[in-house]
Design a protein around this motif. Structure first.
Motif, PDB file in Angstrom:
ATOM      1  N   GLY A  77       0.631  -8.463   1.920  1.00  0.00           N
ATOM      2  CA  GLY A  77       1.196  -8.794   0.613  1.00  0.00           C
ATOM      3  C   GLY A  77       1.584  -7.551  -0.166  1.00  0.00           C
ATOM      4  N   MET A  78       1.046  -7.403  -1.367  1.00  0.00           N
ATOM      5  CA  MET A  78       1.325  -6.224  -2.181  1.00  0.00           C
ATOM      6  C   MET A  78       0.325  -5.100  -1.939  1.00  0.00           C
ATOM      7  SD  MET A  78       4.098  -7.180  -3.489  1.00  0.00           S
ATOM      8  CE  MET A  78       4.522  -5.992  -4.768  1.00  0.00           C
ATOM      9  N   GLY A  79      -0.579  -5.296  -0.989  1.00  0.00           N
ATOM     10  CA  GLY A  79      -1.440  -4.211  -0.530  1.00  0.00           C
ATOM     11  C   GLY A  79      -2.680  -3.935  -1.351  1.00  0.00           C
ATOM     12  N   THR A  80      -2.935  -4.732  -2.397  1.00  0.00           N
ATOM     13  CA  THR A  80      -4.068  -4.449  -3.279  1.00  0.00           C
ATOM     14  C   THR A  80      -5.396  -4.513  -2.537  1.00  0.00           C
ATOM     15  OG1 THR A  80      -2.824  -5.422  -5.113  1.00  0.00           O
ATOM     16  CG2 THR A  80      -5.177  -5.083  -5.445  1.00  0.00           C
ATOM     17  N   SER A  81      -5.594  -5.567  -1.758  1.00  0.00           N
ATOM     18  CA  SER A  81      -6.857  -5.720  -1.034  1.00  0.00           C
ATOM     19  C   SER A  81      -7.006  -4.660   0.050  1.00  0.00           C
ATOM     20  CB  SER A  81      -6.951  -7.118  -0.415  1.00  0.00           C
ATOM     21  OG  SER A  81      -7.052  -8.109  -1.416  1.00  0.00           O
ATOM     22  N   LEU A  82      -5.936  -4.373   0.757  1.00  0.00           N
ATOM     23  CA  LEU A  82      -6.014  -3.390   1.832  1.00  0.00           C
ATOM     24  C   LEU A  82      -6.345  -2.009   1.271  1.00  0.00           C
ATOM     25  CD1 LEU A  82      -5.800  -2.571   4.738  1.00  0.00           C
ATOM     26  CD2 LEU A  82      -3.303  -2.564   4.536  1.00  0.00           C
ATOM     27  N   ALA A  83      -5.717  -1.639   0.183  1.00  0.00           N
ATOM     28  CA  ALA A  83      -6.017  -0.347  -0.438  1.00  0.00           C
ATOM     29  C   ALA A  83      -7.466  -0.291  -0.907  1.00  0.00           C
ATOM     30  CB  ALA A  83      -5.069  -0.088  -1.600  1.00  0.00           C
ATOM     31  N   ALA A  84      -7.959  -1.404  -1.469  1.00  0.00           N
ATOM     32  CA  ALA A  84      -9.342  -1.442  -1.944  1.00  0.00           C
ATOM     33  C   ALA A  84     -10.320  -1.298  -0.780  1.00  0.00           C
ATOM     34  CB  ALA A  84      -9.603  -2.738  -2.697  1.00  0.00           C
ATOM     35  N   MET A  85     -10.045  -1.971   0.337  1.00  0.00           N
ATOM     36  CA  MET A  85     -10.930  -1.865   1.496  1.00  0.00           C
ATOM     37  C   MET A  85     -10.915  -0.462   2.076  1.00  0.00           C
ATOM     38  SD  MET A  85     -10.509  -5.526   3.506  1.00  0.00           S
ATOM     39  CE  MET A  85      -8.712  -5.426   3.661  1.00  0.00           C
ATOM     40  N   ALA A  86      -9.730   0.136   2.162  1.00  0.00           N
ATOM     41  CA  ALA A  86      -9.630   1.489   2.704  1.00  0.00           C
ATOM     42  C   ALA A  86     -10.343   2.496   1.815  1.00  0.00           C
ATOM     43  CB  ALA A  86      -8.158   1.871   2.864  1.00  0.00           C
ATOM     44  N   GLU A  87     -10.261   2.290   0.500  1.00  0.00           N
ATOM     45  CA  GLU A  87     -10.942   3.186  -0.429  1.00  0.00           C
ATOM     46  C   GLU A  87     -12.458   3.024  -0.327  1.00  0.00           C
ATOM     47  OE1 GLU A  87     -10.425   4.548  -5.077  1.00  0.00           O
ATOM     48  OE2 GLU A  87     -10.152   2.426  -4.591  1.00  0.00           O
ATOM     49  N   ALA A  88     -12.924   1.783  -0.172  1.00  0.00           N
ATOM     50  CA  ALA A  88     -14.356   1.519  -0.103  1.00  0.00           C
ATOM     51  C   ALA A  88     -14.968   1.903   1.238  1.00  0.00           C
ATOM     52  CB  ALA A  88     -14.623   0.037  -0.381  1.00  0.00           C
ATOM     53  N   HIS A  89     -14.138   1.962   2.289  1.00  0.00           N
ATOM     54  CA  HIS A  89     -14.645   2.251   3.637  1.00  0.00           C
ATOM     55  C   HIS A  89     -13.825   3.375   4.282  1.00  0.00           C
ATOM     56  CE1 HIS A  89     -17.256  -1.280   3.527  1.00  0.00           C
ATOM     57  NE2 HIS A  89     -16.246  -1.910   2.965  1.00  0.00           N
ATOM     58  N   PRO A  90     -13.989   4.596   3.789  1.00  0.00           N
ATOM     59  CA  PRO A  90     -13.201   5.722   4.326  1.00  0.00           C
ATOM     60  C   PRO A  90     -13.536   6.041   5.776  1.00  0.00           C
ATOM     61  CG  PRO A  90     -14.927   6.511   2.843  1.00  0.00           C
ATOM     62  CD  PRO A  90     -14.898   5.021   2.706  1.00  0.00           C
ATOM     63  N   GLU A  91     -14.652   5.503   6.272  1.00  0.00           N
ATOM     64  CA  GLU A  91     -15.046   5.766   7.652  1.00  0.00           C
ATOM     65  C   GLU A  91     -14.251   4.941   8.653  1.00  0.00           C
ATOM     66  OE1 GLU A  91     -17.337   2.109   6.507  1.00  0.00           O
ATOM     67  OE2 GLU A  91     -16.674   3.956   5.515  1.00  0.00           O
ATOM     68  N   PRO A 102       9.124  -4.861  -0.531  1.00  0.00           N
ATOM     69  CA  PRO A 102       8.470  -4.541  -1.807  1.00  0.00           C
ATOM     70  C   PRO A 102       6.959  -4.376  -1.661  1.00  0.00           C
ATOM     71  CG  PRO A 102      10.150  -6.199  -2.154  1.00  0.00           C
ATOM     72  CD  PRO A 102      10.015  -6.039  -0.670  1.00  0.00           C
ATOM     73  N   GLY A 103       6.329  -5.176  -0.804  1.00  0.00           N
ATOM     74  CA  GLY A 103       4.901  -5.022  -0.572  1.00  0.00           C
ATOM     75  C   GLY A 103       4.578  -3.690   0.082  1.00  0.00           C
ATOM     76  N   VAL A 104       5.439  -3.271   1.000  1.00  0.00           N
ATOM     77  CA  VAL A 104       5.252  -1.963   1.637  1.00  0.00           C
ATOM     78  C   VAL A 104       5.337  -0.853   0.595  1.00  0.00           C
ATOM     79  CG1 VAL A 104       6.278  -0.322   3.262  1.00  0.00           C
ATOM     80  CG2 VAL A 104       6.064  -2.736   3.889  1.00  0.00           C
ATOM     81  N   GLY A 105       6.330  -0.953  -0.288  1.00  0.00           N
ATOM     82  CA  GLY A 105       6.464   0.042  -1.343  1.00  0.00           C
ATOM     83  C   GLY A 105       5.268   0.047  -2.277  1.00  0.00           C
ATOM     84  N   ALA A 106       4.765  -1.152  -2.607  1.00  0.00           N
ATOM     85  CA  ALA A 106       3.607  -1.250  -3.502  1.00  0.00           C
ATOM     86  C   ALA A 106       2.369  -0.614  -2.876  1.00  0.00           C
ATOM     87  CB  ALA A 106       3.345  -2.712  -3.846  1.00  0.00           C
ATOM     88  N   LEU A 107       2.157  -0.862  -1.573  1.00  0.00           N
ATOM     89  CA  LEU A 107       0.988  -0.269  -0.914  1.00  0.00           C
ATOM     90  C   LEU A 107       1.128   1.244  -0.809  1.00  0.00           C
ATOM     91  CD1 LEU A 107      -1.693  -0.376   0.527  1.00  0.00           C
ATOM     92  CD2 LEU A 107      -0.500  -1.018   2.634  1.00  0.00           C
ATOM     93  N   LEU A 108       2.305   1.726  -0.486  1.00  0.00           N
ATOM     94  CA  LEU A 108       2.503   3.172  -0.419  1.00  0.00           C
ATOM     95  C   LEU A 108       2.255   3.827  -1.772  1.00  0.00           C
ATOM     96  CD1 LEU A 108       5.636   3.304   1.896  1.00  0.00           C
ATOM     97  CD2 LEU A 108       3.364   4.221   2.429  1.00  0.00           C
ATOM     98  N   LYS A 109       2.614   3.138  -2.833  1.00  0.00           N
ATOM     99  CA  LYS A 109       2.333   3.652  -4.175  1.00  0.00           C
ATOM    100  C   LYS A 109       0.835   3.740  -4.413  1.00  0.00           C
ATOM    101  CE  LYS A 109       3.341   2.700  -9.054  1.00  0.00           C
ATOM    102  NZ  LYS A 109       3.931   1.709 -10.006  1.00  0.00           N
ATOM    103  N   LEU A 110       0.081   2.707  -3.986  1.00  0.00           N
ATOM    104  CA  LEU A 110      -1.371   2.731  -4.124  1.00  0.00           C
ATOM    105  C   LEU A 110      -1.996   3.835  -3.274  1.00  0.00           C
ATOM    106  CD1 LEU A 110      -2.141  -1.108  -4.040  1.00  0.00           C
ATOM    107  CD2 LEU A 110      -2.460   0.431  -5.985  1.00  0.00           C
TER     108      LEU A 110
END
Length: 243
Positions: A77-91, A102-110
């Protein structure tokens, strides 16, 4: 040599091409307008975090510069959940697949805003990405959160969770890897449960026929929070690859 001539001389190629054309897609490509910030993020961040489709399987160690568990999210989608998971689990490494630009652009922005380094992105059809770029027995998990439910009965055949798709996932997951689905459509949840319960390569991480309480690693979205306030249900299913 013309394409017609090649096809006539190679019935197997013709059959494969016809099969490809007949494949029912689980999405409708709706290319919304990119915002200026989304386009800027694509221009600046895609060369680093974007992945292209080819016939060469990925080397995850080379792509991420390390050896770590790799998880694919299909349709972020707009990448909000994926960015949050990646931030919470850097390992962990994350590969997001999304057809809508547009979702790709939104995630790249995050990714840029949060300084994330453990995400890579495909702007392409997940079926092609799995077939061409994801090595067999390589993934720790596949996430499919809130896919298009195709709620009309005549459209149920377009739902991505089908026996053939599940068989493909089994080929790319490691033994012990998880396929995690979530939907806010009860009928689709029932469909997912039926398909997955019949899949010989998977077992439910809960008791047979039971859904999974939302695990902490799956972010609670604003959409989902609003649904809870309105009394709407959300169903999570997590199945483990056993063979």
């Amino acid at each position: 040599m013309s394409e017609t001539t090649k096809t006539e001389n190679n019935p197997q190629t013709e059959s494969a091409q016809n099969s490809l054309h007949r494949r029912i897609k689980s999405f409708v490509l709706r290319q919304g307008r990119l915002s200026a910030s989304q386009q800027q993020a694509i221009d600046s961040q895609w060369p680093t975090f974007g992945l292209e489709v080819s016939n060469e399987p990925l080397d995850f160690n080379a792509v991420f510069g390390r050896d770590a568990p790799t998880i694919v999210e299909i349709g972020f989608g707009m990448g909000t959940s994926l960015a949050a998971m990646a931030e919470a689990h850097p390992e962990q490494n994350y590969i997001g697949i999304e057809v809508h630009r547009p979702g790709v652009g939104a995630l790249l922005k995050l990714i840029e805003e949060k300084g994330l380094t453990n995400i890579r992105i495909f702007n392409h059809d997940a079926i092609d990405v799995l077939a061409k770029r994801i090595p067999k027995n390589s993934l720790s998990a596949v996430y499919l959160f809130f896919p298009d439910p195709w709620h009309k009965t005549r459209h149920h055949k377009r739902r991505i969770v089908q026996p053939a798709f599940v068989k493909t996932l089994a080929e790319h997951l490691k033994t012990g890897g998880h396929f995690h689905m979530a939907t806010d459509w009860e009928n689709y949840a029932e469909h997912m449960m039926e398909v997955m319960s019949a899949a010989p390569d998977f077992k439910n991480t809960q008791a047979p026929g039971h859904y999974t309480p939302r695990p902490d690693y799956r972010p609670l979205t604003k959409f989902e929070q609003r649904g809870h306030r309105l009394g709407h249900g959300v169903w999570d299913l997590i199945f483990e690859k056993i063979s």
